[in-house]
Scaffold this motif. Structure first.
Motif, PDB file in Angstrom:
ATOM      1  N   GLY A 210       3.284  19.674   6.537  1.00 49.68           N
ATOM      2  CA  GLY A 210       4.120  20.613   5.813  1.00 49.68           C
ATOM      3  C   GLY A 210       5.463  20.883   6.463  1.00 49.68           C
ATOM      4  N   THR A 211       5.684  20.358   7.674  1.00 49.84           N
ATOM      5  CA  THR A 211       6.976  20.473   8.352  1.00 49.84           C
ATOM      6  C   THR A 211       7.689  19.119   8.278  1.00 49.84           C
ATOM      7  OG1 THR A 211       6.165  19.788  10.537  1.00 49.84           O
ATOM      8  CG2 THR A 211       5.954  22.122   9.948  1.00 49.84           C
ATOM      9  N   PRO A 212       9.022  19.093   8.437  1.00 57.00           N
ATOM     10  CA  PRO A 212       9.722  17.793   8.453  1.00 57.00           C
ATOM     11  C   PRO A 212       9.161  16.853   9.508  1.00 57.00           C
ATOM     12  CG  PRO A 212      11.303  19.581   8.245  1.00 57.00           C
ATOM     13  CD  PRO A 212       9.967  20.227   8.505  1.00 57.00           C
ATOM     14  N   GLU A 213       8.775  17.420  10.676  1.00 62.35           N
ATOM     15  CA  GLU A 213       8.257  16.578  11.759  1.00 62.35           C
ATOM     16  C   GLU A 213       6.834  16.095  11.491  1.00 62.35           C
ATOM     17  OE1 GLU A 213       9.303  19.925  12.495  1.00 62.35           O
ATOM     18  OE2 GLU A 213      11.348  19.117  12.507  1.00 62.35           O
ATOM     19  N   GLY A 214       6.240  16.579  10.412  1.00 59.87           N
ATOM     20  CA  GLY A 214       4.911  16.126  10.024  1.00 59.87           C
ATOM     21  C   GLY A 214       4.924  14.804   9.292  1.00 59.87           C
ATOM     22  N   THR A 215       6.103  14.206   9.129  1.00 56.88           N
ATOM     23  CA  THR A 215       6.239  12.868   8.545  1.00 56.88           C
ATOM     24  C   THR A 215       6.870  11.937   9.571  1.00 56.88           C
ATOM     25  OG1 THR A 215       8.484  13.163   7.670  1.00 56.88           O
ATOM     26  CG2 THR A 215       6.647  13.934   6.297  1.00 56.88           C
ATOM     27  N   TYR A 216       6.637  10.654   9.414  1.00 57.36           N
ATOM     28  CA  TYR A 216       7.219   9.672  10.342  1.00 57.36           C
ATOM     29  C   TYR A 216       8.741   9.770  10.349  1.00 57.36           C
ATOM     30  CZ  TYR A 216       8.730   5.126  12.167  1.00 57.36           C
ATOM     31  OH  TYR A 216       9.362   4.134  12.881  1.00 57.36           O
ATOM     32  N   ILE A 217       9.341   9.832   9.175  1.00 60.24           N
ATOM     33  CA  ILE A 217      10.796   9.869   9.078  1.00 60.24           C
ATOM     34  C   ILE A 217      11.348  11.159   9.691  1.00 60.24           C
ATOM     35  CG2 ILE A 217      12.711  10.055   7.426  1.00 60.24           C
ATOM     36  CD1 ILE A 217      11.187   8.027   5.673  1.00 60.24           C
ATOM     37  N   GLY A 218      10.734  12.287   9.378  1.00 59.22           N
ATOM     38  CA  GLY A 218      11.177  13.551   9.945  1.00 59.22           C
ATOM     39  C   GLY A 218      11.000  13.608  11.446  1.00 59.22           C
ATOM     40  N   MET A 219       9.882  13.040  11.942  1.00 59.98           N
ATOM     41  CA  MET A 219       9.629  12.994  13.386  1.00 59.98           C
ATOM     42  C   MET A 219      10.715  12.200  14.086  1.00 59.98           C
ATOM     43  SD  MET A 219       8.568  10.453  15.731  1.00 59.98           S
ATOM     44  CE  MET A 219       7.590   9.290  14.798  1.00 59.98           C
ATOM     45  N   PHE A 220      11.079  11.042  13.523  1.00 57.17           N
ATOM     46  CA  PHE A 220      12.072  10.176  14.160  1.00 57.17           C
ATOM     47  C   PHE A 220      13.436  10.869  14.203  1.00 57.17           C
ATOM     48  CE2 PHE A 220      11.395   5.601  15.219  1.00 57.17           C
ATOM     49  CZ  PHE A 220      12.508   5.455  16.023  1.00 57.17           C
ATOM     50  N   LYS A 221      13.817  11.509  13.106  1.00 56.62           N
ATOM     51  CA  LYS A 221      15.093  12.235  13.074  1.00 56.62           C
ATOM     52  C   LYS A 221      15.100  13.350  14.118  1.00 56.62           C
ATOM     53  CE  LYS A 221      16.143  11.569   8.139  1.00 56.62           C
ATOM     54  NZ  LYS A 221      16.382  12.286   6.852  1.00 56.62           N
ATOM     55  N   PHE A 222      14.007  14.100  14.190  1.00 61.09           N
ATOM     56  CA  PHE A 222      13.909  15.207  15.142  1.00 61.09           C
ATOM     57  C   PHE A 222      14.043  14.691  16.574  1.00 61.09           C
ATOM     58  CE2 PHE A 222      11.567  17.813  18.101  1.00 61.09           C
ATOM     59  CZ  PHE A 222      11.981  19.101  17.801  1.00 61.09           C
ATOM     60  N   ASN A 223      13.313  13.629  16.901  1.00 60.55           N
ATOM     61  CA  ASN A 223      13.369  13.081  18.257  1.00 60.55           C
ATOM     62  C   ASN A 223      14.779  12.647  18.629  1.00 60.55           C
ATOM     63  OD1 ASN A 223      10.665  13.471  18.785  1.00 60.55           O
ATOM     64  ND2 ASN A 223      10.099  11.326  18.717  1.00 60.55           N
ATOM     65  N   VAL A 224      15.411  11.902  17.734  1.00 58.05           N
ATOM     66  CA  VAL A 224      16.756  11.393  18.041  1.00 58.05           C
ATOM     67  C   VAL A 224      17.744  12.546  18.231  1.00 58.05           C
ATOM     68  CG1 VAL A 224      18.730  10.122  17.087  1.00 58.05           C
ATOM     69  CG2 VAL A 224      16.425   9.139  16.981  1.00 58.05           C
ATOM     70  N   HIS A 225      17.674  13.536  17.352  1.00 62.63           N
ATOM     71  CA  HIS A 225      18.593  14.665  17.475  1.00 62.63           C
ATOM     72  C   HIS A 225      18.354  15.424  18.779  1.00 62.63           C
ATOM     73  CE1 HIS A 225      21.326  17.833  16.231  1.00 62.63           C
ATOM     74  NE2 HIS A 225      20.378  18.724  16.541  1.00 62.63           N
ATOM     75  N   THR A 226      17.083  15.613  19.142  1.00 62.99           N
ATOM     76  CA  THR A 226      16.748  16.313  20.384  1.00 62.99           C
ATOM     77  C   THR A 226      17.259  15.540  21.592  1.00 62.99           C
ATOM     78  OG1 THR A 226      14.770  17.262  19.361  1.00 62.99           O
ATOM     79  CG2 THR A 226      14.854  17.250  21.765  1.00 62.99           C
ATOM     80  N   ILE A 227      17.051  14.232  21.602  1.00 59.27           N
ATOM     81  CA  ILE A 227      17.479  13.385  22.724  1.00 59.27           C
ATOM     82  C   ILE A 227      19.003  13.391  22.855  1.00 59.27           C
ATOM     83  CG2 ILE A 227      17.614  11.008  23.559  1.00 59.27           C
ATOM     84  CD1 ILE A 227      14.801  10.622  22.208  1.00 59.27           C
ATOM     85  N   VAL A 228      19.687  13.115  21.768  1.00 54.16           N
ATOM     86  CA  VAL A 228      21.144  12.986  21.818  1.00 54.16           C
ATOM     87  C   VAL A 228      21.802  14.312  22.186  1.00 54.16           C
ATOM     88  CG1 VAL A 228      23.207  12.514  20.432  1.00 54.16           C
ATOM     89  CG2 VAL A 228      21.220  11.022  20.238  1.00 54.16           C
ATOM     90  N   SER A 229      21.376  15.399  21.556  1.00 57.38           N
ATOM     91  CA  SER A 229      22.013  16.696  21.827  1.00 57.38           C
ATOM     92  C   SER A 229      21.763  17.168  23.259  1.00 57.38           C
ATOM     93  CB  SER A 229      21.521  17.733  20.820  1.00 57.38           C
ATOM     94  OG  SER A 229      20.125  17.927  20.912  1.00 57.38           O
ATOM     95  N   SER A 230      20.614  16.801  23.834  1.00 52.72           N
ATOM     96  CA  SER A 230      20.300  17.251  25.190  1.00 52.72           C
ATOM     97  C   SER A 230      20.987  16.409  26.261  1.00 52.72           C
ATOM     98  CB  SER A 230      18.787  17.218  25.419  1.00 52.72           C
ATOM     99  OG  SER A 230      18.128  18.120  24.548  1.00 52.72           O
ATOM    100  N   LEU A 231      21.247  15.132  25.994  1.00 52.05           N
ATOM    101  CA  LEU A 231      21.820  14.243  26.979  1.00 52.05           C
ATOM    102  C   LEU A 231      23.348  14.196  26.933  1.00 52.05           C
ATOM    103  CD1 LEU A 231      19.360  11.189  26.892  1.00 52.05           C
ATOM    104  CD2 LEU A 231      19.438  13.084  28.524  1.00 52.05           C
ATOM    105  N   LYS A 232      23.945  14.712  25.887  1.00 48.08           N
ATOM    106  CA  LYS A 232      25.415  14.669  25.788  1.00 48.08           C
ATOM    107  C   LYS A 232      26.057  15.452  26.917  1.00 48.08           C
ATOM    108  CE  LYS A 232      26.717  13.698  21.031  1.00 48.08           C
ATOM    109  NZ  LYS A 232      27.278  14.230  19.775  1.00 48.08           N
TER     110      LYS A 232
END
Length: 303
Positions: A281-303
């Motif tokens: 029921g959350t965006p991260e509960g789908t493969y596509i939503g999980m991938f978007k969440f991971n990438v955004h978390t990684i990029v925003s934290s490492l910038k």
């Protein structure tokens, strides 16, 4: 002794449930990881009933079949699992199901061995975290659609249409994440995580990936692992490290403390989804939503 008990449990369940197949006219599929469950729901649509064994946050490396799981598996029309020993404690269960002529399929069979990342330190001799390259997931999508079409030829066009729709979504996902990753300078693409689940991601998107634990979470990181990784972080001035939803955070916190004790600051950049999706029921509960969440978390934290 535990193995003998498990085998006895499987045999008893198969014997007791052999006439208890569902009678609702639906094709029942049991999946292991939440990534596979999401994929099969997208392709199978209303022609199938999908039961996933592993919920959000569940570690497939350590997962053991319960009596209820064995009953679900033995009554399924099809079983779809990841393979490459990702579900290491279920290997004997799958072999038993195959011997009972239950259609049991590893989705990793969709991939050519030359496209896999090898590892002499893991049971299958390959890194099993294949879903972290979207190109792999595209091949697996086609493969799963073919498996369903073979089992239910009357619905072949239906499964193909659903797979084509999902492939278009995966294409859009690739474009979106590649655009976001492009905003992160290459010298900052150093991903330090709780366990070594992101090498396919690193290979696909040009990240140097370091995991505190190995490919499996069955063995914990030791003091030497923490110190070695801390030295890497200090040498390369890595700004953030990441915990994972299916792995205890204590080892990453120990790593952070080791780095900070050397007078260099490293923050915990957030939680990544590695071996399981987020809550249904959350965006991260789908493969596509999980991938978007991971990438955004990684990029925003490492910038």
């Amino acid at each position: 002794m535990k193995q003998l008990i498990l085998i006895a449990l499987i045999s008893a369940s198969l014997f007791g449930c052999k006439d208890n197949k569902p009678t609702d006219g639906k094709f029942h599929i049991v999946t292991t990881t939440s990534m596979i469950t999401d994929l099969v729901e997208n392709i199978g649509g209303d022609k199938v009933v999908v039961q996933g064994l592993m919920a959000a946050g569940v570690d497939p490396h350590l997962y053991k079949a319960s009596e209820g799981d064995v009953s679900k598996l033995s009554n399924a029309n099809m079983i779809l699992y990841s393979g490459l020993h990702l579900e290491g404690k279920l290997v004997e269960v799958f072999e038993k199901m195959k011997k009972q002529n239950i259609n049991t399929v590893a989705i990793s069979d969709a991939l050519d061995k030359k496209d896999l990342i090898g590892s002499t330190l893991f049971a299958s001799n390959y890194d099993p975290h294949i879903w972290f390259d979207v190109k792999n997931w595209e091949q697996i999508t086609v493969f799963v659609a073919q498996q369903l079409a073979t089992a239910m030829p009357e619905n072949k066009e239906y499964f193909k249409a659903n797979a084509d729709t999902y492939l278009n979504k995966l294409k859009a996902l690739k474009e979106e994440i590649e655009a976001e990753i492009a905003t992160l300078p290459e010298d900052k693409r150093r991903l330090v995580t709780a366990h070594d689940a992101f090498r396919y991601f690193g290979k696909a998107y040009n990240f140097d990936v370091v995991g505190l634990q190995g490919l499996s979470t069955a063995t914990e990181a030791g003091v030497q692992d923490v110190q070695k990784t801390a030295s890497y972080i200090i040498e390369h001035k890595v700004k953030a490290v990441f915990i994972e939803s299916s792995v205890p955070r204590r080892t990453v916190e120990a790593l952070q403390a080791a780095v900070n004790s050397k007078k260099q600051e490293v923050v915990i950049g957030g939680t990544l989804f590695s071996d399981a999706l987020g809550n249904p029921g959350t965006p991260e509960g789908t493969y596509i939503g999980m991938f978007k969440f991971n990438v955004h978390t990684i990029v925003s934290s490492l910038k």
